[in-house]
Design a protein around this motif. Sequence first.
Motif, PDB file in Angstrom:
ATOM      1  N   SER A 110       0.814  -1.146  -0.079  1.00  0.00           N
ATOM      2  CA  SER A 110       0.001   0.009  -0.007  1.00  0.00           C
ATOM      3  C   SER A 110       0.739   1.188  -0.022  1.00  0.00           C
ATOM      4  N   VAL A 111       0.588   2.312  -1.074  1.00  0.00           N
ATOM      5  CA  VAL A 111       1.269   3.322  -0.930  1.00  0.00           C
ATOM      6  C   VAL A 111       0.582   4.525  -1.150  1.00  0.00           C
ATOM      7  N   GLN A 112       0.728   5.675  -0.799  1.00  0.00           N
ATOM      8  CA  GLN A 112      -0.034   7.036  -0.899  1.00  0.00           C
ATOM      9  C   GLN A 112       0.239   7.274  -2.237  1.00  0.00           C
ATOM     10  N   GLU A 113      -0.809   8.081  -2.910  1.00  0.00           N
ATOM     11  CA  GLU A 113      -0.782   8.675  -4.009  1.00  0.00           C
ATOM     12  C   GLU A 113       0.528   9.567  -4.274  1.00  0.00           C
ATOM     13  N   GLY A 114       1.388   9.602  -5.479  1.00  0.00           N
ATOM     14  CA  GLY A 114       2.416  10.444  -5.460  1.00  0.00           C
ATOM     15  C   GLY A 114       3.792   9.960  -4.896  1.00  0.00           C
ATOM     16  N   ASP A 115       3.492   8.858  -3.942  1.00  0.00           N
ATOM     17  CA  ASP A 115       4.983   8.309  -3.335  1.00  0.00           C
ATOM     18  C   ASP A 115       5.490   7.254  -4.579  1.00  0.00           C
ATOM     19  N   ASN A 116       6.834   6.779  -4.278  1.00  0.00           N
ATOM     20  CA  ASN A 116       7.255   5.993  -5.209  1.00  0.00           C
ATOM     21  C   ASN A 116       7.126   4.530  -4.702  1.00  0.00           C
ATOM     22  N   VAL A 126      22.352 -11.566  -6.211  1.00  0.00           N
ATOM     23  CA  VAL A 126      21.550 -12.101  -5.129  1.00  0.00           C
ATOM     24  C   VAL A 126      20.178 -12.721  -6.055  1.00  0.00           C
ATOM     25  N   LYS A 127      20.212 -12.817  -7.325  1.00  0.00           N
ATOM     26  CA  LYS A 127      19.119 -13.102  -7.846  1.00  0.00           C
ATOM     27  C   LYS A 127      17.590 -12.520  -7.662  1.00  0.00           C
ATOM     28  N   HIS A 128      17.891 -11.312  -7.586  1.00  0.00           N
ATOM     29  CA  HIS A 128      16.579 -10.194  -7.333  1.00  0.00           C
ATOM     30  C   HIS A 128      16.408  -9.109  -8.404  1.00  0.00           C
ATOM     31  N   LEU A 129      15.124  -9.000  -8.670  1.00  0.00           N
ATOM     32  CA  LEU A 129      14.922  -7.752  -9.392  1.00  0.00           C
ATOM     33  C   LEU A 129      13.799  -7.154  -8.805  1.00  0.00           C
ATOM     34  N   SER A 130      13.709  -5.711  -9.188  1.00  0.00           N
ATOM     35  CA  SER A 130      12.650  -4.814  -8.595  1.00  0.00           C
ATOM     36  C   SER A 130      11.964  -3.956  -9.629  1.00  0.00           C
ATOM     37  N   LEU A 131      10.864  -3.704  -9.563  1.00  0.00           N
ATOM     38  CA  LEU A 131      10.061  -2.581 -10.111  1.00  0.00           C
ATOM     39  C   LEU A 131       9.737  -1.410  -9.453  1.00  0.00           C
ATOM     40  N   GLN A 132      10.224  -0.186  -9.937  1.00  0.00           N
ATOM     41  CA  GLN A 132      10.283   0.891  -9.320  1.00  0.00           C
ATOM     42  C   GLN A 132       9.117   1.842 -10.103  1.00  0.00           C
ATOM     43  N   ILE A 133       8.182   2.215  -9.363  1.00  0.00           N
ATOM     44  CA  ILE A 133       7.183   3.130 -10.070  1.00  0.00           C
ATOM     45  C   ILE A 133       7.231   4.538  -9.469  1.00  0.00           C
ATOM     46  N   ALA A 134       7.639   5.554 -10.260  1.00  0.00           N
ATOM     47  CA  ALA A 134       7.552   6.857  -9.805  1.00  0.00           C
ATOM     48  C   ALA A 134       6.155   7.492  -9.653  1.00  0.00           C
ATOM     49  N   ALA A 135       6.167   8.267  -8.622  1.00  0.00           N
ATOM     50  CA  ALA A 135       4.656   9.213  -8.617  1.00  0.00           C
ATOM     51  C   ALA A 135       3.630   8.087  -8.688  1.00  0.00           C
TER      52      ALA A 135
END
Lengths: 113, 115
Positions: A12-18, A70-79
Amino acid sequence: GESVGLHLPTLSVQEGDNSIINCAYSNSASDYFIWYKQESGKGPQFIIDIRSNMDKRQGQRVTVLLNKTVKHLSLQIAATQPGDSAVYFCAENRRGGGNKLTFGTGTQLKVEL
Amino acid sequence: EPEVTQTPSHQVTQMGQEVILRCVPISNHLYFYWYRQILGQKVEFLVSFYNNEISEKSEIFDDQFSVERPDGSNFTLKIRSTKLEDSAMYFCASSESEGSNQPQHFGDGTRLSIL
């Protein structure tokens, strides 16, 4: 066994956060990774992909990071926006694995206003 | 933007009956796939198809399943004698080239309900 899995079932994230959505994989032969977004009642929608010869790739408001050590990937969504609310899956294809995509279990992203 | 289309969106069938799920892949794509997603679970690979033949299939894709490209645009999945456990969302996907080089693009699925 070999698997592609996600660390958190709900984020859960706030609108506008990454937002940062994580994925672990166990097979070192995995060499192509895709992030999909799935909204309710819809099929998986391609977001971004990355090959194992890269460690970072950027798209529009999204960035995928790959850490092969470390066999890891991430997805970053801005704003993060309300329209980003969905289930996010990582999927991988491995050398010698033909055309089969192996999906992770998914993370539900909830954007709070 | 071109997309994969699937019909019907929802199919209700009696156990033991045959069902055919239909897909129109993206027109310039050469590789076609079927996946399924049981409610609340992850997406699972069923079969891939290239050059008019199956290139790979999973253990789920047993003798009750078959795929066909009957013409230049359609790609079908047939389940010969449906079982209760076949109830799931079935997704068709296509890619321009082989799966380790190009993303697979998915349709919105057919919800199959076996009674």
